[in-house]
Design an enzyme around this catalytic site. Structure first.
Site, mmCIF file in Angstrom:
data_model
loop_
_atom_site.group_PDB
_atom_site.id
_atom_site.type_symbol
_atom_site.label_atom_id
_atom_site.label_comp_id
_atom_site.label_asym_id
_atom_site.label_seq_id
_atom_site.Cartn_x
_atom_site.Cartn_y
_atom_site.Cartn_z
ATOM 1 N N CYS A 37 0.140 3.883 2.638
ATOM 2 C CA CYS A 37 0.579 3.434 3.968
ATOM 3 C C CYS A 37 2.054 3.758 4.177
ATOM 4 O O CYS A 37 2.459 4.235 5.238
ATOM 5 C CB CYS A 37 0.394 1.923 4.120
ATOM 6 N N CYS A 77 0.841 -1.206 0.000
ATOM 7 C CA CYS A 77 0.000 0.000 0.000
ATOM 8 C C CYS A 77 0.872 1.251 0.000
ATOM 9 O O CYS A 77 1.535 1.568 0.999
ATOM 10 C CB CYS A 77 -0.911 -0.064 1.238
#
Ligand code: ZN
Length: 145
Positions: free
Chosen positions: A72, A69
Site C-alpha cells: 500500500c 501494508c
C-alpha cells in the site's frame, strides 16, 4: 454524469453545482472558497465517504489501504500522482481500513491495496494489488463509462 455536476468540497463537504463544461476551470467552493479540485486524494471517514459517493455526481476512485501494508505504501505515490491526471473526471479518495472498519466491512475488502471505482453511487469495478500511476489512470478511465 449529470449536468450540472454536484461536486463535494474536500474542505467543508459542501455540495457545489458546477456545469460539466466548467469542471476544468478550477472551480471553488461556494461555501468555503477552497478549490474543489486540488490534484490530491482526500483521506475520508464514513461520513465524508458517503457524501462523495451518494451526494456527489463525480465518479470516485477509492484506495483501500493500511499503514502496516508495505505494498500500500509502495503504491501511495502513484495513487497521489494519478489524482492530478484524473481530476476533474474522477475524484480520488483514500480509506484507511484500520481506522474505517465499517467501510472495509461494507465493501468486504479482503486484500489491500484494493481500488474500487464508483459512478452513480454504484460500484463499477474493483481491483487488488499494486499498480503503477499509469496503470491506475488507464484502469480508471477504462471503467468509468
Ligand atoms: Zn468548501
Amino acid at each position: 454524469m449529470t449536468d450540472p455536476a454536484l461536486v463535494i468540497c474536500q474542505q467543508c463537504s459542501g455540495a457545489n453545482r458546477v456545469p460539466v463544461a466548467r469542471l476544468g476551470e478550477q472551480p471553488v467552493c461556494g461555501r468555503c472558497k477552497a478549490r474543489l479540485f486540488t490534484g490530491k486524494p482526500q483521506d475520508v471517514n464514513l461520513a465524508t465517504f458517503d457524501r462523495h459517493i451518494q451526494k456527489g455526481t463525480i465518479p470516485v476512485l477509492v484506495d483501500f489501504w493500511a499503514s502496516w501494508c508495505g505494498p500500500c505504501k509502495m503504491m501511495a505515490p502513484a495513487f497521489a500522482a494519478a489524482a492530478s491526471a484524473l481530476e476533474p473526471e474522477v475524484r480520488l479518495l483514500k480509506v484507511d481500513t484500520e481506522a474505517q472498519k465499517a467501510l472495509s466491512a461494507r465493501y468486504q475488502i479482503r486484500s489491500i491495496p484494493s481500488l474500487i471505482l464508483f459512478a452513480g453511487a454504484q460500484e463499477k469495478a474493483r481491483t487488488a494489488g499494486v499498480m503503477t500511476q499509469q496503470g491506475i489512470i488507464d484502469w480508471a478511465r477504462a471503467n468509468v463509462n
